[in-house]
Design a protein around this motif. Structure first.
Motif, PDB file in Angstrom:
ATOM      1  N   VAL A  91       8.798 -15.204   0.587  1.00 44.13           N
ATOM      2  CA  VAL A  91       8.619 -16.636   0.801  1.00 44.13           C
ATOM      3  C   VAL A  91       9.487 -17.439  -0.168  1.00 44.13           C
ATOM      4  CG1 VAL A  91       6.975 -18.544   0.672  1.00 44.13           C
ATOM      5  CG2 VAL A  91       6.311 -16.408   1.783  1.00 44.13           C
ATOM      6  N   LEU A  92       9.589 -16.998  -1.406  1.00 44.11           N
ATOM      7  CA  LEU A  92      10.433 -17.691  -2.376  1.00 44.11           C
ATOM      8  C   LEU A  92      11.913 -17.544  -2.054  1.00 44.11           C
ATOM      9  CD1 LEU A  92       8.679 -16.933  -5.773  1.00 44.11           C
ATOM     10  CD2 LEU A  92       9.028 -19.190  -4.758  1.00 44.11           C
ATOM     11  N   GLY A  93      12.270 -16.461  -1.379  1.00 43.20           N
ATOM     12  CA  GLY A  93      13.666 -16.259  -1.003  1.00 43.20           C
ATOM     13  C   GLY A  93      14.571 -16.172  -2.216  1.00 43.20           C
ATOM     14  N   GLN A  94      15.685 -16.900  -2.178  1.00 42.47           N
ATOM     15  CA  GLN A  94      16.644 -16.849  -3.274  1.00 42.47           C
ATOM     16  C   GLN A  94      16.059 -17.368  -4.581  1.00 42.47           C
ATOM     17  OE1 GLN A  94      19.948 -19.364  -2.268  1.00 42.47           O
ATOM     18  NE2 GLN A  94      18.728 -21.227  -2.131  1.00 42.47           N
ATOM     19  N   HIS A  95      15.026 -18.186  -4.502  1.00 44.57           N
ATOM     20  CA  HIS A  95      14.425 -18.738  -5.710  1.00 44.57           C
ATOM     21  C   HIS A  95      13.618 -17.696  -6.475  1.00 44.57           C
ATOM     22  CE1 HIS A  95      15.702 -22.681  -4.379  1.00 44.57           C
ATOM     23  NE2 HIS A  95      15.131 -22.452  -3.206  1.00 44.57           N
ATOM     24  N   ALA A  96      13.302 -16.577  -5.831  1.00 41.45           N
ATOM     25  CA  ALA A  96      12.570 -15.519  -6.520  1.00 41.45           C
ATOM     26  C   ALA A  96      13.395 -14.962  -7.667  1.00 41.45           C
ATOM     27  CB  ALA A  96      12.203 -14.405  -5.543  1.00 41.45           C
ATOM     28  N   ARG A  97      14.725 -14.928  -7.503  1.00 43.66           N
ATOM     29  CA  ARG A  97      15.604 -14.419  -8.555  1.00 43.66           C
ATOM     30  C   ARG A  97      15.687 -15.392  -9.730  1.00 43.66           C
ATOM     31  NH1 ARG A  97      18.697 -13.261  -3.891  1.00 43.66           N
ATOM     32  NH2 ARG A  97      20.024 -15.075  -4.313  1.00 43.66           N
ATOM     33  N   GLU A  98      15.512 -16.678  -9.427  1.00 43.69           N
ATOM     34  CA  GLU A  98      15.609 -17.704 -10.461  1.00 43.69           C
ATOM     35  C   GLU A  98      14.300 -17.859 -11.232  1.00 43.69           C
ATOM     36  OE1 GLU A  98      16.477 -21.045  -8.079  1.00 43.69           O
ATOM     37  OE2 GLU A  98      18.336 -20.208  -7.237  1.00 43.69           O
ATOM     38  N   ALA A  99      13.193 -17.496 -10.591  1.00 48.08           N
ATOM     39  CA  ALA A  99      11.879 -17.694 -11.198  1.00 48.08           C
ATOM     40  C   ALA A  99      11.565 -16.599 -12.214  1.00 48.08           C
ATOM     41  CB  ALA A  99      10.805 -17.708 -10.111  1.00 48.08           C
ATOM     42  N   THR A 100      10.793 -16.954 -13.222  1.00 54.43           N
ATOM     43  CA  THR A 100      10.324 -15.965 -14.181  1.00 54.43           C
ATOM     44  C   THR A 100       9.166 -15.187 -13.558  1.00 54.43           C
ATOM     45  OG1 THR A 100       8.666 -17.433 -15.165  1.00 54.43           O
ATOM     46  CG2 THR A 100      10.922 -17.541 -16.054  1.00 54.43           C
ATOM     47  N   PHE A 107       3.034 -18.930  -8.538  1.00 60.98           N
ATOM     48  CA  PHE A 107       3.335 -19.383  -7.182  1.00 60.98           C
ATOM     49  C   PHE A 107       2.499 -18.632  -6.159  1.00 60.98           C
ATOM     50  CE2 PHE A 107       5.581 -18.505  -3.217  1.00 60.98           C
ATOM     51  CZ  PHE A 107       5.688 -19.792  -2.713  1.00 60.98           C
ATOM     52  N   ALA A 108       2.454 -17.306  -6.280  1.00 56.93           N
ATOM     53  CA  ALA A 108       1.711 -16.499  -5.316  1.00 56.93           C
ATOM     54  C   ALA A 108       0.253 -16.922  -5.268  1.00 56.93           C
ATOM     55  CB  ALA A 108       1.835 -15.014  -5.661  1.00 56.93           C
ATOM     56  N   VAL A 200      11.947 -30.976  -5.852  1.00 57.41           N
ATOM     57  CA  VAL A 200      11.155 -31.246  -7.054  1.00 57.41           C
ATOM     58  C   VAL A 200      11.226 -30.132  -8.099  1.00 57.41           C
ATOM     59  CG1 VAL A 200       9.550 -32.658  -5.710  1.00 57.41           C
ATOM     60  CG2 VAL A 200       9.031 -30.238  -6.095  1.00 57.41           C
ATOM     61  N   GLY A 201      11.800 -28.976  -7.744  1.00 56.52           N
ATOM     62  CA  GLY A 201      11.854 -27.861  -8.677  1.00 56.52           C
ATOM     63  C   GLY A 201      10.660 -26.944  -8.517  1.00 56.52           C
ATOM     64  N   ILE A 202      10.840 -25.698  -8.912  1.00 51.03           N
ATOM     65  CA  ILE A 202       9.794 -24.704  -8.679  1.00 51.03           C
ATOM     66  C   ILE A 202       8.544 -24.974  -9.518  1.00 51.03           C
ATOM     67  CG2 ILE A 202      10.698 -23.085 -10.408  1.00 51.03           C
ATOM     68  CD1 ILE A 202       9.791 -20.832  -8.474  1.00 51.03           C
ATOM     69  N   ASP A 203       8.724 -25.435 -10.759  1.00 53.66           N
ATOM     70  CA  ASP A 203       7.548 -25.679 -11.596  1.00 53.66           C
ATOM     71  C   ASP A 203       6.684 -26.789 -11.024  1.00 53.66           C
ATOM     72  OD1 ASP A 203       6.150 -25.080 -14.228  1.00 53.66           O
ATOM     73  OD2 ASP A 203       6.465 -27.241 -14.409  1.00 53.66           O
ATOM     74  N   GLN A 204       7.311 -27.860 -10.540  1.00 55.94           N
ATOM     75  CA  GLN A 204       6.540 -28.964  -9.968  1.00 55.94           C
ATOM     76  C   GLN A 204       5.880 -28.547  -8.657  1.00 55.94           C
ATOM     77  OE1 GLN A 204       5.973 -32.067 -11.446  1.00 55.94           O
ATOM     78  NE2 GLN A 204       4.427 -32.055  -9.822  1.00 55.94           N
ATOM     79  N   LEU A 205       6.585 -27.730  -7.867  1.00 55.98           N
ATOM     80  CA  LEU A 205       5.979 -27.229  -6.634  1.00 55.98           C
ATOM     81  C   LEU A 205       4.720 -26.439  -6.953  1.00 55.98           C
ATOM     82  CD1 LEU A 205       5.767 -26.407  -3.663  1.00 55.98           C
ATOM     83  CD2 LEU A 205       7.425 -24.585  -4.142  1.00 55.98           C
ATOM     84  N   ILE A 206       4.806 -25.544  -7.926  1.00 51.96           N
ATOM     85  CA  ILE A 206       3.646 -24.733  -8.302  1.00 51.96           C
ATOM     86  C   ILE A 206       2.515 -25.633  -8.790  1.00 51.96           C
ATOM     87  CG2 ILE A 206       2.786 -22.988  -9.899  1.00 51.96           C
ATOM     88  CD1 ILE A 206       5.628 -21.786  -9.890  1.00 51.96           C
TER      89      ILE A 206
END
Length: 228
Positions: A91-100, A107-108, A200-206
Motif C-alpha cells: 500500500v505504501l508503494g515507493q514510499h515504503a523505501r523512504e519510511a523508517t 502506518f500499518a 502532506v507527507g507521510i508523518d502527517q498522513l499517519i
C-alpha cells in the motif's frame, strides 16, 4: 452498482488487514486448529467463511450495538491468515523505501485500524452460504496464488472476489490482497496514499489516521473522486 462494489471491496480488504484489538469479552470463535499451516489457500478461505458465519449467526443484535466486539471477530477469524506487513508495504508503494521501520509500523496500525472501523458493520449482513469458493485450478505458486470466490449480494447478483496469497517465511499461506471484479484494493489504496503523502507527507498522513481514523479515509476517498 459501482458504489456497492466499492464498499464490498473495502469491507473485504478491511477484513484482511485488521490490526489486533481483541477485547477481553468476545463472541466465541472456533480456535484455529494445529493443521492450519498445512491448509491450502482455498481451504483457508473456506474456513474463514465458515468461521465468520458461526461467529455472526445468532449474535447480530448484540454485535450491532458493540462495534469493538464485532472488530474482535474480524481479528480472530481473519488476522491469523493475512500478511499485514507485506500488505502495508504494498500500500505504501515507493514510499515504503523512504519510511523508517517505525513509520511503517505506525502506518500499518493506523491505516488498517481506521479501515476496519469504517466498514466493520458490513459484516452484520454476512450469512452462511454467501461465499462460494470456486475450484482451484493450476499449481500453487509460493509468490502469488489466487483463490477465486463468488459472493451473493442482497439482490442475488454474484460478485467475483479473489484473494491473493503468498507463502510466508514460516511456510504457511497468507493472503495479502483482495481483488473485486478485477480491482485490487491494495492498488486502489496505494494510489490514494501516494497522493496524500505527496500533499502532506507521510508523518502527517499517519498522524491524521491515528487521530481522525475513518474520517481521514473518507477525506482521502472524496479527494480521490474529485481528482478524477
Amino acid at each position: 452498482m459501482l458504489r456497492r462494489l466499492a464498499l464490498a471491496a473495502a469491507l473485504a480488504f478491511a477484513c484482511v488487514v485488521a490490526v489486533p484489538a481483541i477485547a477481553q469479552d468476545t463472541v466465541p470463535v472456533a480456535a484455529p486448529t494445529a493443521a492450519t499451516q498445512l491448509q491450502t489457500p482455498a481451504q483457508i478461505v473456506q474456513g474463514i467463511a465458515d468461521q465468520l458465519a458461526t461467529a455472526i449467526d445468532g449474535h447480530r443484535d448484540e454485535l450491532k450495538h458493540n462495534r469493538e466486539k464485532l472488530i474482535s471477530i474480524i481479528d480472530e477469524v481473519f488476522l491469523p491468515h493475512f500478511d499485514l506487513d507485506y500488505a502495508s508495504i504494498l500500500v505504501l508503494g515507493q514510499h515504503a523505501r523512504e519510511a523508517t521501520p517505525a513509520e511503517r509500523e505506525r502506518f500499518a496500525r493506523a491505516f488498517y485500524n481506521s479501515i476496519t472501523h469504517r466498514y466493520a458493520e458490513g459484516l452484520l449482513n454476512y450469512t452462511r452460504g454467501r461465499v462460494k469458493v470456486l475450484p482451484f485450478k493450476g499449481d500453487l505458486n509460493d509468490k502469488r496464488t489466487v483463490v477465486r470466490t463468488q459472493v451473493v449480494l442482497d439482490d442475488g447478483k454474484l460478485v467475483s472476489i479473489d484473494y491473493a496469497f503468498r507463502k510466508s517465511r514460516s511456510g504457511d499461506w497468507k493472503a495479502y490482497d483482495v481483488i473485486i471484479e478485477g480491482i485490487s484494493y491494495v492498488t486502489n489504496y496505494r494510489n490514494q496514499v501516494d497522493a496524500e503523502i505527496r500533499k502532506v507527507g507521510i508523518d502527517q498522513l499517519i498522524t491524521n489516521l491515528e487521530t481522525q481514523g475513518e474520517k481521514a479515509l473518507e477525506i482521502m476517498d472524496k479527494e480521490n473522486r474529485e481528482a478524477k
